[in-house]
Design an enzyme around this catalytic site. Structure first.
Site, PDB file in Angstrom:
ATOM      1  N   ARG A  15      18.046 -70.776  50.006  1.00  0.00           N
ATOM      2  CA  ARG A  15      17.793 -71.569  48.944  1.00  0.00           C
ATOM      3  C   ARG A  15      16.296 -72.440  49.003  1.00  0.00           C
ATOM      4  NH1 ARG A  15      15.752 -76.510  47.301  1.00  0.00           N
ATOM      5  NH2 ARG A  15      16.910 -77.459  49.096  1.00  0.00           N
ATOM      6  N   HIS A 209      17.197 -83.847  56.548  1.00  0.00           N
ATOM      7  CA  HIS A 209      16.587 -82.717  56.057  1.00  0.00           C
ATOM      8  C   HIS A 209      14.933 -82.668  56.341  1.00  0.00           C
ATOM      9  CE1 HIS A 209      15.872 -79.157  53.250  1.00  0.00           C
ATOM     10  NE2 HIS A 209      14.653 -79.946  53.246  1.00  0.00           N
ATOM     11  N   HIS A 211      10.973 -81.716  57.660  1.00  0.00           N
ATOM     12  CA  HIS A 211       9.879 -80.696  57.451  1.00  0.00           C
ATOM     13  C   HIS A 211       8.856 -80.677  58.766  1.00  0.00           C
ATOM     14  CE1 HIS A 211      10.251 -79.060  53.202  1.00  0.00           C
ATOM     15  NE2 HIS A 211      11.306 -79.520  53.442  1.00  0.00           N
ATOM     16  N   CYS A 242       8.765 -77.564  48.873  1.00  0.00           N
ATOM     17  CA  CYS A 242       9.114 -77.901  47.497  1.00  0.00           C
ATOM     18  C   CYS A 242       7.953 -77.502  46.413  1.00  0.00           C
ATOM     19  CB  CYS A 242       9.231 -79.500  47.144  1.00  0.00           C
ATOM     20  SG  CYS A 242       9.822 -79.911  45.511  1.00  0.00           S
ATOM     21  N   ASN A 251       9.920 -75.976  56.450  1.00  0.00           N
ATOM     22  CA  ASN A 251      11.136 -76.610  56.852  1.00  0.00           C
ATOM     23  C   ASN A 251      11.171 -76.518  58.338  1.00  0.00           C
ATOM     24  OD1 ASN A 251      13.327 -77.455  54.999  1.00  0.00           O
ATOM     25  ND2 ASN A 251      12.451 -75.652  54.044  1.00  0.00           N
TER      26      ASN A 251
END
Length: 312
Positions: A15, A209, A211, A242, A251
């Site tokens: 995703r 989450h 990066h 994003c 990421n």
């Protein structure tokens, strides 16, 4: 490999990774990549997002990809949904878990989902109501993006992040995690904010989450682990970023994160050799796309025995 684990690595490449590249990975290649991730021992995967294909053509086949992932046993299949319409489609496809992006930055919220933070809290409440009516076993996660800073707005007040997390929990979210969408976090900030999150919402505190935009991804993951976080998002080959946050990239690399934990004696349940072999499927689906990772380039140390192979 032991079946017991100490942390959950949630793979978000299909995703978060695929939405950030211009090329569209063929559906057959996605299926092969997902098969390789499952074979490596990953037990949670974000397979795509239910958004209009005109906005993200990379996700046009998401329902078909979900169906394939559901055919593989013993893992959680999740998808990102920005609203109730996306949630309806995801629930119809049979996902086990829904993730909604709720930005702590008002500017990013408007750019990303065209709604204010307050409207997104209402959206989470509506999705929870929909879930309760049609699929009560499905988990709903609210991921607070730009929790550590925003390239559009700048600094984001920590008090606002915690207040938003409390509102999302009250709205019915099963989990609320924190996302370093723009790669601006540092370990001291991560430690402080996750400590506050866990104090504010307890067992509802969710994933980290993070990066690697400025090279602090693993350091930030370790800081989160030190204060009790046990679920970490990562992306094979470090794909991701994003499209509505200028300058956001990279990421945390799944391969590097798994190696760090296994070398520390923290069991992930993931087979590193098979995980690095999954890069072949990724390359085949996105030929020419740059992928990252220090561990795959350096190789495993001589005599290295991962914690998951030892058991206890």
């Amino acid at each position: 490999m032991t079946s017991r684990t100490d942390v959950l690595i949630s793979e978000v490449g299909p995703r978060d990774g695929l939405q950030s590249v211009a090329a569209v990975m063929p559906t057959a290649a996605k299926r092969a990549w997902i098969d390789a991730l499952h074979a490596a021992g990953l037990r949670e995967i974000e397979v795509g997002s239910f958004v209009p294909a005109r906005l993200l053509p990379q996700m046009a086949d998401v329902a078909e990809v979900v169906r394939h992932a559901l055919g593989l046993p013993g893992w959680t299949v999740m998808a990102l949904v920005p609203n109730t319409r996306g949630a309806e489609a995801a629930l119809a496809a049979g996902v086990h878990k829904l993730t909604l992006p709720v930005s702590a930055s008002q500017a990013h919220s408007l750019a990303n989902v065209r709604k204010t933070r307050e409207q997104m809290v209402d959206e989470v409440r509506a999705v929870v109501r929909l879930r309760d009516q049609s699929a009560p076993g499905v988990k709903v996660e609210a991921a607070i993006s730009t929790a550590f800073g925003c390239t559009l707005q700048g600094a984001v007040a920590e008090d606002e992040v915690i207040r938003l997390a409390e509102q999302l929990t009250q709205a019915g979210a099963d989990e609320t995690g924190l996302s370093d969408t723009t790669g601006m976090a540092n370990p001291a900030q991560v430690r402080r904010l996750f400590t506050r999150l866990r104090a504010a919402i307890g067992a509802h505190a969710g994933a980290a989450h993070l990066h690697n935009t400025r090279g602090l991804g693993l350091a930030n993951c370790l800081a989160a682990y030190d204060v009790g976080v046990r679920t970490f998002d990562a992306s094979l080959g470090g794909l991701g970023g994003c499209p509505y946050a200028p300058g956001a990239s990279g990421n945390v690399v799944t391969e590097d994160l798994v190696f760090m934990f296994e070398a520390m004696g923290v069991r992930t349940g993931i087979d590193l050799a098979r995980l690095m072999a999954a890069r072949d499927a990724l390359r085949a689906g996105l030929p020419g796309e740059a992928i990252y990772g220090m561990t795959p380039e350096a190789g495993l140390p001589k005599g290295f025995v991962p914690a998951s192979a030892l058991g206890r």
